[in-house]
Scaffold this motif. Sequence first.
Motif, PDB file in Angstrom:
ATOM      1  N   LEU A   1       0.245  -3.322   4.518  1.00 45.51           N
ATOM      2  CA  LEU A   1      -0.642  -3.320   3.132  1.00 45.51           C
ATOM      3  C   LEU A   1      -1.772  -2.747   3.383  1.00 45.51           C
ATOM      4  O   LEU A   1      -2.381  -2.910   4.474  1.00 45.51           O
ATOM      5  CB  LEU A   1      -0.874  -4.883   2.752  1.00 45.51           C
ATOM      6  N   PHE A   2      -2.229  -1.752   2.355  1.00 49.13           N
ATOM      7  CA  PHE A   2      -3.338  -1.032   2.607  1.00 49.13           C
ATOM      8  C   PHE A   2      -4.277  -0.772   1.483  1.00 49.13           C
ATOM      9  O   PHE A   2      -3.584  -1.096   0.393  1.00 49.13           O
ATOM     10  CB  PHE A   2      -3.193   0.443   3.429  1.00 49.13           C
ATOM     11  N   ARG A   3      -5.502  -0.771   1.592  1.00 45.42           N
ATOM     12  CA  ARG A   3      -6.521  -0.595   0.595  1.00 45.42           C
ATOM     13  C   ARG A   3      -7.448   0.381   1.027  1.00 45.42           C
ATOM     14  O   ARG A   3      -8.163   0.037   1.989  1.00 45.42           O
ATOM     15  CB  ARG A   3      -7.007  -1.903  -0.298  1.00 45.42           C
ATOM     16  N   HIS A   4      -8.042   1.331   0.212  1.00 39.69           N
ATOM     17  CA  HIS A   4      -9.026   2.201   0.314  1.00 39.69           C
ATOM     18  C   HIS A   4      -9.809   2.370  -0.852  1.00 39.69           C
ATOM     19  O   HIS A   4      -9.436   2.535  -2.054  1.00 39.69           O
ATOM     20  CB  HIS A   4      -8.775   3.647   0.858  1.00 39.69           C
ATOM     21  N   ARG A   5     -11.246   1.711  -0.817  1.00 38.14           N
ATOM     22  CA  ARG A   5     -12.129   1.995  -1.801  1.00 38.14           C
ATOM     23  C   ARG A   5     -13.150   3.050  -1.605  1.00 38.14           C
ATOM     24  O   ARG A   5     -14.039   2.857  -0.848  1.00 38.14           O
ATOM     25  CB  ARG A   5     -12.864   0.541  -1.974  1.00 38.14           C
TER      26      ARG A   5
END
Length: 665
Positions: free
Chosen positions: A495-499
Amino acid sequence: MNFAAVPRSAPAFKPLALACALSLSAVAAQALAQDSLPSVFITGARFPATAVQAPIGATVITAEQIRSAGATDVNQAIRKIGGVFGRQSLDASPDFALDLRGFGSNSAQNLVIMVDGVRLNENELANASLSSIPVDTVERIEITRGGSSVLYGEGATGGVIHIITGRAGKAGKPGTRGSVFLEAGRFDQHDLRASLAHGAGPWSFDAAVADRGSDGFRDNSEYKQKTASAGVQYAYAPNARAGVRVESARSDSQFPGSLTEAQFLADPRQTRTPRDFGTLDTDRVSAFVEQRVGAFDLAAELSHRRRDLTANYFFQGAGGETLSRLAYEAKQTQFSPRLRHAMELGDKRNELVAGIDLIRWDRATTSDFSLGDARQDSKAIYVRDELRWNAPHNARLALGARHEKFDKDYADPLAFPPVVDESRSQSLNAWSLEGSIDVLPQVTLFAKAGRSYRVANVDENSLRSGPELIEPQTSRDLELGLTAGDAARQATARLFRHRLRNEIFYDPTIGWGANTNLDPTRRQGVEVEGHATFARSWRVTGQWQYVQAEFTDGPNAGRDMVLVPKHVLTARLAWAPGNGHSADIGAQWVDRQRNGGDFDNSCSTRIPSFTTIDARYARRIGPWEIAASALNLADRQYYSNAFGCRSGIYPSDGRQLKLSLRYDF
């Protein structure tokens, strides 16, 4: 700079986590009874490492996989075997734009590509020229997804692809070995390659040459390339070696240009630019040294690269045909010394890595519309410390930081208004915290958090929305993953997230279009990949990427980013019974995408989804191997590039059938 210049809220992560858990459950159950991973040398914190010290969550493509899949260049191997989405090049070259984690038309600027520790990215809007790397010299390709600016600097938010050539493993191997490869195919395609390596005592030498080309699927899309490389190294002590490598490539391309939707449907092979063409010449020389002194490993690379590009565009107007010429010379020099200190602390092992990256890039332009000269100096220092507990759960914890300063200079008397001695300095910091733990035998949970960044390149600052230079782009990166299995059967989910803040992007809604800093954006999603060997001669691999790329604030909040497919699914099946026969078949499905100009998501059509199939069968008799292969086996008419609503379409290649003959000695 490319040859062909181009002008809603996310659901919660709970469904994605459930998908990951379901995809891994069966593999995890089988993994508990399997043996441990074998020790293979890969690249850890910019130093050789065993499998247990591998970059957390990395993907490795081996030379054997490259050969069995029939990949004729490094870019193709990354797409076919690594499951990385690639967008058709605009200049008829095989250097597709690779995209990790959904960065669309700016994917090349959010991905770092390294070759034997040397950065291949340019300070311009151009894809790294992977086609110039002799594929027969590649030992493995390592793909690390997600923010990696601590070790690799700016532009590593999407991840890092590291190509390791024979320099790593064949040094000192005695005797002479080599191969000759001949291939011919549809559209007058040809690929002629030869490689030679020799080892004698502490000395080793290798060389490779290639001549490849094709008339192309489309009219005015001929491509020709000649490459040559050679390297020599000397092992002057049991834990010390040094070497030098030189590489050269000469490429000629014709530019088929873009089509409207109506033109594509009528005949995807046609061109509206029948006379446009260009050349790209690259030369690289690099030297390295590695030595162990007590508990310290020391290493350094010194490299210099030169690129000479010309492009010729013909325009029809009321006064007849007009020729617009572009030519520039770009040079890049890199020096990267570093050290590693490893220490045993009872049942623990601590590894400290520190280094410096010094890069100078400059470009001199001579064209009908620009005399822009540019220079960028970057100076970086980084440190990373990793502590490993061998028992009871094989835990790892790593913390890293980087500081980098950029000095930019630019001048162009032909710009409007003219630019005279524009200078600016920018300083940026990155950090990372990552760890892993074996929660069950052969089931590893890992997590990463950090900050990555990139700065605007010379082409982006040359066409910007205001007088001020574009601000640096930063990203807060977060990843949670699980790996289960062994060498025979293994699966990994992330699972990944880039803000992102101040994402650097081309906005077609500003005047005639300009590069600018966007309102806050986000990339988040899930990646699943796995492989399994069964019945001893069969191997199946697969990758699935789901990514949501969207604005999170401003007038476009909730709208999709452009040129990003939500789903990319890749699968391969290989058969190698060990009796001289082998076969390999793969498919990739790419979801539909918004076109490059659809910032307000108002276009009623999207780039359609498509599926491509490739296959290869080979028969080996002694040192000889004959093979038949096909790309786009179903002859699907599709495109992955469209920069306007029903316009700006760059058709992808049709079915390609090929026959090859290889001799190994």
